[in-house]
Motif scaffolding. Structure first.
Motif, short mmCIF file in Angstrom:
data_model
loop_
_atom_site.label_atom_id
_atom_site.label_comp_id
_atom_site.label_asym_id
_atom_site.label_seq_id
_atom_site.Cartn_x
_atom_site.Cartn_y
_atom_site.Cartn_z
N VAL A 1 53.82 54.86 -42.73
CA VAL A 1 52.67 54.04 -42.35
C VAL A 1 52.32 54.33 -40.90
CG1 VAL A 1 53.13 52.21 -44.03
CG2 VAL A 1 54.15 52.07 -41.75
N GLN A 2 51.15 53.89 -40.49
CA GLN A 2 50.71 54.10 -39.11
C GLN A 2 49.85 52.94 -38.65
OE1 GLN A 2 48.54 57.77 -39.09
NE2 GLN A 2 47.18 57.14 -40.72
N THR A 3 49.58 52.90 -37.35
CA THR A 3 48.76 51.82 -36.82
C THR A 3 47.41 51.82 -37.54
OG1 THR A 3 47.98 53.21 -35.00
CG2 THR A 3 49.87 51.81 -34.55
N GLY A 4 46.92 50.61 -37.77
CA GLY A 4 45.68 50.44 -38.50
C GLY A 4 45.90 50.12 -39.97
N ASP A 5 47.07 50.51 -40.49
CA ASP A 5 47.38 50.22 -41.90
C ASP A 5 47.69 48.74 -42.08
OD1 ASP A 5 47.17 52.94 -42.39
OD2 ASP A 5 49.34 53.25 -42.69
N THR A 6 47.31 48.21 -43.22
CA THR A 6 47.75 46.88 -43.63
C THR A 6 48.96 47.08 -44.53
OG1 THR A 6 45.56 45.91 -43.41
CG2 THR A 6 47.13 44.74 -44.82
N VAL A 7 50.06 46.44 -44.17
CA VAL A 7 51.32 46.64 -44.89
C VAL A 7 51.79 45.32 -45.50
CG1 VAL A 7 52.06 48.60 -43.50
CG2 VAL A 7 52.66 46.30 -42.77
N THR A 8 52.53 45.44 -46.59
CA THR A 8 53.17 44.28 -47.19
C THR A 8 54.57 44.17 -46.59
OG1 THR A 8 51.91 44.48 -49.22
CG2 THR A 8 53.97 43.22 -49.35
N VAL A 9 54.89 42.99 -46.11
CA VAL A 9 56.19 42.72 -45.49
C VAL A 9 56.86 41.59 -46.25
CG1 VAL A 9 57.36 42.04 -43.35
CG2 VAL A 9 55.25 43.39 -43.24
N GLN B 1 49.36 47.22 -35.47
CA GLN B 1 48.54 47.45 -34.29
C GLN B 1 49.30 48.31 -33.28
OE1 GLN B 1 46.25 43.85 -33.03
NE2 GLN B 1 47.68 42.83 -34.43
N ARG B 2 48.56 49.07 -32.51
CA ARG B 2 49.17 49.87 -31.44
C ARG B 2 49.07 49.07 -30.15
NH1 ARG B 2 47.66 53.31 -27.56
NH2 ARG B 2 45.47 53.42 -28.13
N PRO B 3 50.16 49.01 -29.39
CA PRO B 3 50.08 48.30 -28.11
C PRO B 3 49.21 49.07 -27.11
CG PRO B 3 52.19 49.41 -28.30
CD PRO B 3 51.48 49.59 -29.62
N GLY C 1 54.61 32.29 -28.58
CA GLY C 1 54.20 31.24 -27.65
C GLY C 1 53.18 30.28 -28.24
N GLN C 2 52.76 30.53 -29.47
CA GLN C 2 51.77 29.70 -30.14
C GLN C 2 52.35 29.07 -31.41
OE1 GLN C 2 48.69 29.39 -28.60
NE2 GLN C 2 49.72 30.60 -27.04
N GLY C 3 53.66 29.15 -31.58
CA GLY C 3 54.30 28.59 -32.77
C GLY C 3 54.46 29.58 -33.90
N SER C 4 54.17 30.84 -33.64
CA SER C 4 54.29 31.87 -34.66
C SER C 4 55.21 32.98 -34.14
CB SER C 4 52.91 32.41 -35.06
OG SER C 4 53.00 33.19 -36.23
N HIS C 5 55.20 34.13 -34.81
CA HIS C 5 56.08 35.25 -34.46
C HIS C 5 55.33 36.57 -34.53
CE1 HIS C 5 58.85 32.13 -35.97
NE2 HIS C 5 59.68 32.63 -35.08
N TRP C 6 55.94 37.58 -33.89
CA TRP C 6 55.46 38.95 -34.02
C TRP C 6 56.65 39.88 -34.16
CZ3 TRP C 6 56.26 42.86 -30.26
CH2 TRP C 6 56.78 42.43 -29.04
N PHE D 1 53.14 47.13 -33.71
CA PHE D 1 53.57 45.75 -33.89
C PHE D 1 52.66 45.07 -34.89
CE2 PHE D 1 50.35 45.34 -30.65
CZ PHE D 1 49.75 44.11 -30.87
N LEU D 2 53.15 43.96 -35.41
CA LEU D 2 52.32 43.14 -36.28
C LEU D 2 52.58 41.68 -35.95
CD1 LEU D 2 54.23 41.77 -38.73
CD2 LEU D 2 54.18 44.11 -39.54
#
Length: 184
Positions: A82-90, A16-18, A64-69, A28-29
């Motif tokens: 890759v670019q914003t909007g792409d779904t990537v494997t991490v 995602q683009r901020p 802040g919700q128990g997860s990460h970014w 960010f993701l």
């Protein structure tokens, strides 16, 4: 005793683009909750990994919700093609040894001017130093930062090794931890 190999976590996420700054050259993701739950802590955690097959090392931020970014810099975006909007494997795994955090120049100068604070600083772990840095830099106003640097130096000089009562996960405070707002 054999060293423990960190658990590797694999997931897909959308880049995602901020929204701010408008000209951001990074993305960010947000980690899916099941992937984040496999990590050793709800607060910051440094990981080695791959994004679309491209290696990286980064510190995941708590949401802040128990997860990460994860902030994905323009260099990694370009290297992974890759670019914003792409779904990537991490694929990620916590590092076996925490890297040294980058100390902001104003905090570095204050520590250099206070030998007792610097002695404690040099004796604590990289994770503790990262916590002090996050506490100092998380204030929204410049005067808050100045006060926090002075307080940190006083506490370190007196031998306090941790930034006491600092909610590293953002789950129990009204802090501003969390991913950036995504642009539409």
């Amino acid at each position: 005793m054999a060293s423990r190999t960190p658990t590797r976590v694999r997931f897909d996420a959308r880049l995602q683009r901020p929204a701010q700054p408008a000209d951001a050259d990074w993305a960010f993701l947000v980690l899916p909750a099941p992937a984040s739950a496999k990590l050793p802590t709800r607060s910051q955690v440094t990981v080695d990994g791959t994004l679309a097959g491209t290696p990286f090392q980064a510190t995941l931020e708590p949401d802040g919700q128990g997860s990460h970014w994860l902030r994905v810099g323009h260099e990694l975006l370009a290297a992974a093609d890759v670019q914003t909007g792409d779904t990537v494997t991490v694929e990620i795994a916590p590092v076996t040894e925490e890297p040294e955090p980058e100390v902001p120049p104003d905090l570095q100068a204050a520590l250099a001017a206070n030998t007792a604070a610097k002695a404690t600083w040099d004796d604590v772990t990289p994770v503790a130093r990262r916590d002090w840095i996050q506490w100092v830099t998380s204030g929204k106003k410049a005067e808050t930062r100045v006060k926090r640097i002075a307080t940190a130096c006083d506490k370190l000089a007196s031998g306090q090794r941790r930034a006491c009562c600092f909610d590293r996960s953002g789950m129990y405070s009204r802090g501003n931890l969390g991913p950036p707002e995504a642009a539409e």
